[in-house]
Write a protein that holds these residues in place. Structure first.
Motif, PDB file in Angstrom:
ATOM      1  N   ARG A  27      -4.532  16.672   1.997  1.00 45.23           N
ATOM      2  CA  ARG A  27      -5.307  15.560   1.438  1.00 45.23           C
ATOM      3  C   ARG A  27      -4.360  14.518   0.864  1.00 45.23           C
ATOM      4  O   ARG A  27      -3.339  14.854   0.278  1.00 45.23           O
ATOM      5  N   SER A  28      -4.750  13.273   1.050  1.00 43.55           N
ATOM      6  CA  SER A  28      -3.940  12.184   0.516  1.00 43.55           C
ATOM      7  C   SER A  28      -4.848  11.052   0.061  1.00 43.55           C
ATOM      8  O   SER A  28      -6.053  11.078   0.295  1.00 43.55           O
ATOM      9  N   MET A  29      -4.230  10.059  -0.561  1.00 38.02           N
ATOM     10  CA  MET A  29      -4.975   8.935  -1.099  1.00 38.02           C
ATOM     11  C   MET A  29      -4.096   7.687  -1.020  1.00 38.02           C
ATOM     12  O   MET A  29      -2.883   7.778  -1.229  1.00 38.02           O
TER      13      MET A  29
ATOM     14  N   MET B 185       0.854  -1.172   0.000  1.00 39.62           N
ATOM     15  CA  MET B 185       0.000   0.000   0.000  1.00 39.62           C
ATOM     16  C   MET B 185       0.902   1.239   0.000  1.00 39.62           C
ATOM     17  O   MET B 185       1.860   1.331   0.730  1.00 39.62           O
ATOM     18  N   TYR B 186       0.553   2.164  -0.851  1.00 43.05           N
ATOM     19  CA  TYR B 186       1.294   3.413  -0.984  1.00 43.05           C
ATOM     20  C   TYR B 186       0.347   4.564  -0.674  1.00 43.05           C
ATOM     21  O   TYR B 186      -0.869   4.420  -0.768  1.00 43.05           O
ATOM     22  N   LYS B 187       0.928   5.696  -0.325  1.00 45.51           N
ATOM     23  CA  LYS B 187       0.130   6.876  -0.025  1.00 45.51           C
ATOM     24  C   LYS B 187       0.687   8.037  -0.836  1.00 45.51           C
ATOM     25  O   LYS B 187       1.902   8.272  -0.847  1.00 45.51           O
ATOM     26  N   ILE B 188      -0.211   8.738  -1.541  1.00 46.33           N
ATOM     27  CA  ILE B 188       0.217   9.913  -2.296  1.00 46.33           C
ATOM     28  C   ILE B 188      -0.502  11.143  -1.759  1.00 46.33           C
ATOM     29  O   ILE B 188      -1.608  11.055  -1.237  1.00 46.33           O
ATOM     30  N   GLN B 189       0.158  12.261  -1.902  1.00 45.89           N
ATOM     31  CA  GLN B 189      -0.414  13.547  -1.524  1.00 45.89           C
ATOM     32  C   GLN B 189      -1.230  14.036  -2.717  1.00 45.89           C
ATOM     33  O   GLN B 189      -0.790  13.941  -3.859  1.00 45.89           O
ATOM     34  N   THR B 190      -2.426  14.547  -2.478  1.00 44.58           N
ATOM     35  CA  THR B 190      -3.276  14.953  -3.599  1.00 44.58           C
ATOM     36  C   THR B 190      -3.469  16.473  -3.702  1.00 44.58           C
ATOM     37  O   THR B 190      -4.160  16.926  -4.606  1.00 44.58           O
ATOM     38  N   ASN B 191      -2.882  17.212  -2.792  1.00 43.55           N
ATOM     39  CA  ASN B 191      -2.894  18.667  -2.943  1.00 43.55           C
ATOM     40  C   ASN B 191      -1.565  19.240  -2.469  1.00 43.55           C
ATOM     41  O   ASN B 191      -0.818  18.595  -1.749  1.00 43.55           O
ATOM     42  N   ALA B 192      -1.277  20.446  -2.913  1.00 48.79           N
ATOM     43  CA  ALA B 192       0.024  21.056  -2.639  1.00 48.79           C
ATOM     44  C   ALA B 192       0.263  21.321  -1.158  1.00 48.79           C
ATOM     45  O   ALA B 192       1.404  21.259  -0.689  1.00 48.79           O
ATOM     46  N   SER B 193      -0.780  21.594  -0.410  1.00 51.00           N
ATOM     47  CA  SER B 193      -0.604  21.908   1.010  1.00 51.00           C
ATOM     48  C   SER B 193      -0.403  20.657   1.862  1.00 51.00           C
ATOM     49  O   SER B 193      -0.009  20.754   3.025  1.00 51.00           O
ATOM     50  N   GLY B 194      -0.686  19.499   1.307  1.00 48.17           N
ATOM     51  CA  GLY B 194      -0.478  18.249   2.037  1.00 48.17           C
ATOM     52  C   GLY B 194      -1.606  17.859   2.966  1.00 48.17           C
ATOM     53  O   GLY B 194      -1.454  16.956   3.781  1.00 48.17           O
TER      54      GLY B 194
END
Length: 110
Positions: free
Chosen positions: A12-14, A1-10
């Protein structure tokens, strides 16, 4: 399982699973997605959404992994251009890791 940041401010993630990455690879979803400028914007995200929608409309039966990728990642509320860029970078790193592992396995077999 990996986690990515979905906005520049950090804020939100997915979470991205191995199955999600395998599905991207299986359907070549990132091939020719980004043009020569290398910029990932909302237009690129919309192009990906249209490509996936077309795949789903032309499948009988529908691939459950592709549907899961759509629901959990591509059409997720948090997925924006920034998140797609992060997903592409994760995918590139994941492919590189697979290549290294395959090379090591081949060297051990010899």
């Amino acid at each position: 399982m990996y986690k990515i940041q979905t906005n520049a401010s950090g804020t939100r993630s997915m979470e991205i699973t191995e199955a999600n990455l395998e599905t991207i690879r299986q359907y070549y979803l990132f091939q020719d997605l980004v043009d020569s400028t290398g910029i990932v914007d909302e237009e690129v995200l919309n192009k990906l959404k249209m490509n996936v929608r077309s795949l789903l409309e032309n499948q009988e039966p529908i691939d459950k992994n592709l549907m899961a990728l759509c629901i959990d990642v591509i059409y997720h509320d948090n997925m924006k251009a920034f998140g797609l860029h992060q997903l592409i970078m994760l995918y590139i790193n994941w492919l590189h890791k697979l290549d290294v592992e395959n090379t090591e396995e081949q060297n051990q077999e010899q």
